[in-house]
Each structure stands twice: as C-alpha cells, then as structure tokens.
Design a protein around this motif. Structure first.
Motif, PDB file in Angstrom:
ATOM      1  N   ASP A 190      40.974  38.877  48.088  1.00 61.27           N
ATOM      2  CA  ASP A 190      40.162  40.256  47.761  1.00 61.27           C
ATOM      3  C   ASP A 190      40.555  40.773  46.404  1.00 61.27           C
ATOM      4  O   ASP A 190      41.933  40.931  46.124  1.00 61.27           O
ATOM      5  CB  ASP A 190      40.723  41.089  48.745  1.00 61.27           C
ATOM      6  CG  ASP A 190      40.163  40.911  50.287  1.00 61.27           C
ATOM      7  OD1 ASP A 190      39.254  40.062  50.373  1.00 61.27           O
ATOM      8  OD2 ASP A 190      41.031  41.423  51.175  1.00 61.27           O
ATOM      9  N   GLN A 230      44.937  41.534  47.397  1.00 60.42           N
ATOM     10  CA  GLN A 230      45.810  40.985  48.432  1.00 60.42           C
ATOM     11  C   GLN A 230      44.939  39.488  48.633  1.00 60.42           C
ATOM     12  O   GLN A 230      44.157  39.246  48.853  1.00 60.42           O
ATOM     13  CB  GLN A 230      45.730  41.706  49.722  1.00 60.42           C
ATOM     14  CG  GLN A 230      44.464  41.820  50.266  1.00 60.42           C
ATOM     15  CD  GLN A 230      44.455  42.911  51.546  1.00 60.42           C
ATOM     16  OE1 GLN A 230      45.296  43.532  51.943  1.00 60.42           O
ATOM     17  NE2 GLN A 230      43.295  42.993  52.226  1.00 60.42           N
ATOM     18  N   LYS A 239      41.707  32.042  54.689  1.00 55.53           N
ATOM     19  CA  LYS A 239      42.400  32.829  53.807  1.00 55.53           C
ATOM     20  C   LYS A 239      41.323  33.518  52.893  1.00 55.53           C
ATOM     21  O   LYS A 239      40.363  32.726  52.434  1.00 55.53           O
ATOM     22  CB  LYS A 239      43.336  32.087  52.885  1.00 55.53           C
ATOM     23  CG  LYS A 239      44.506  31.806  53.784  1.00 55.53           C
ATOM     24  CD  LYS A 239      45.680  31.111  53.073  1.00 55.53           C
ATOM     25  CE  LYS A 239      46.879  30.864  53.997  1.00 55.53           C
ATOM     26  NZ  LYS A 239      47.778  30.122  53.251  1.00 55.53           N
ATOM     27  N   SER A 258      35.241  39.374  48.042  1.00 57.83           N
ATOM     28  CA  SER A 258      36.216  38.744  48.900  1.00 57.83           C
ATOM     29  C   SER A 258      35.874  37.223  48.480  1.00 57.83           C
ATOM     30  O   SER A 258      34.653  36.772  49.023  1.00 57.83           O
ATOM     31  CB  SER A 258      35.970  39.105  50.279  1.00 57.83           C
ATOM     32  OG  SER A 258      36.902  38.462  51.067  1.00 57.83           O
ATOM     33  N   ALA A 280      44.542  37.881  52.230  1.00 55.22           N
ATOM     34  CA  ALA A 280      44.568  38.070  53.712  1.00 55.22           C
ATOM     35  C   ALA A 280      43.773  36.993  54.730  1.00 55.22           C
ATOM     36  O   ALA A 280      42.916  36.394  54.139  1.00 55.22           O
ATOM     37  CB  ALA A 280      43.632  39.320  53.870  1.00 55.22           C
ATOM     38  N   GLU A 281      44.342  36.895  55.862  1.00 54.34           N
ATOM     39  CA  GLU A 281      43.999  35.693  56.593  1.00 54.34           C
ATOM     40  C   GLU A 281      42.894  36.686  57.644  1.00 54.34           C
ATOM     41  O   GLU A 281      43.330  37.770  58.273  1.00 54.34           O
ATOM     42  CB  GLU A 281      44.960  35.213  57.428  1.00 54.34           C
ATOM     43  CG  GLU A 281      45.422  34.224  56.611  1.00 54.34           C
ATOM     44  CD  GLU A 281      46.390  33.191  57.618  1.00 54.34           C
ATOM     45  OE1 GLU A 281      45.814  32.781  58.920  1.00 54.34           O
ATOM     46  OE2 GLU A 281      47.486  32.779  57.086  1.00 54.34           O
ATOM     47  N   ARG A 282      41.706  36.160  57.948  1.00 54.61           N
ATOM     48  CA  ARG A 282      40.831  36.775  58.715  1.00 54.61           C
ATOM     49  C   ARG A 282      40.322  35.390  59.765  1.00 54.61           C
ATOM     50  O   ARG A 282      39.553  34.605  58.962  1.00 54.61           O
ATOM     51  CB  ARG A 282      39.458  37.260  58.153  1.00 54.61           C
ATOM     52  CG  ARG A 282      39.999  38.606  57.196  1.00 54.61           C
ATOM     53  CD  ARG A 282      38.866  39.209  56.627  1.00 54.61           C
ATOM     54  NE  ARG A 282      39.389  40.170  55.660  1.00 54.61           N
ATOM     55  CZ  ARG A 282      39.212  40.062  54.364  1.00 54.61           C
ATOM     56  NH1 ARG A 282      38.740  38.913  53.737  1.00 54.61           N
ATOM     57  NH2 ARG A 282      39.936  40.802  53.489  1.00 54.61           N
TER      58      ARG A 282
END
Length: 113
Positions: free
Chosen positions: A22, A11, A19, A37, A13-15
């Motif tokens: 993963d 995926q 961005k 990641s 993903a935004e944390r």
C-alpha cells in the motif's frame, strides 16, 4: 505526466493469500491523498486498486462504520483509459508511483528480506 507530488510506502498487508504493498500518493494540486494498492509477492508489483483516503484522526481512532474512510476510485480513474485527475493511464500511473525514489527503496528493502 508529473502529477505525483509525493509517494511513500505505507505497509505490506495480506488480504486473503495475496500480499499488497500500500502506497500513499499525493497529487499536485490535490489536498486529499490517494492510496494505491499493488498486488506484490516479491516480483513485479501490479496495480490492484486506487482509493481516495478520507480517514480522519478525529473519527477513525477506532473502528468507525459511520463513513467510508477509503473510497475505491479505480474504475472511475481508469475505465476510460485516459485517467482522471491528470494521472494518465493505469500503466503510466503505476509506473510513476513505483519509480518514485522512496517507494523503490522501500520495496527493494522488502524484496531482500
């Protein structure tokens, strides 16, 4: 090195405002997959963290706080510069994950969109 048996994009993903791509990594001779990641904003991805994936469908079909589904192994794997589990240095591991055909294709498609 050759320790990576398989790698696949999971995926984007935004944390926070960053961005992350993963990527699930399976090592030869190891049953439990790793999750690598990479901080990524369309340029060169940078390895941020590596987790041991201990999620179980029986336990993790909901938000389960009884155990840790992902254990951060980054410091344990790379602080000595050698790399444990036969994965080499941090840079070598990142390069091998990113050069895997499945990963390269998926990230290439995401970069064009």
């Amino acid at each position: 090195m050759g320790a990576i048996q398989d790698a696949k994009f999971v995926q984007l993903a935004e944390r926070g405002d960053v961005k992350y791509a993963d990527i699930e990594v399976r090592l030869s001779g190891h049953e439990t997959p790793l999750l690598a990641s990479f901080a990524w904003n369309g340029g060169d991805p940078q390895l941020a963290s590596v987790y041991r994936k201990e999620a179980s469908r029986e336990l993790d079909w909901y938000d389960n706080s009884l155990h840790s589904a992902y254990v951060d192994l980054t410091a344990e794997l790379f602080d000595n510069g050698r790399g444990e589990l036969g994965i080499g240095s941090r840079d070598d591991f990142a390069a091998e994950v990113l050069s895997h055909p499945n990963v390269r294709r998926e990230l290439g498609e995401l970069g064009r969109s």
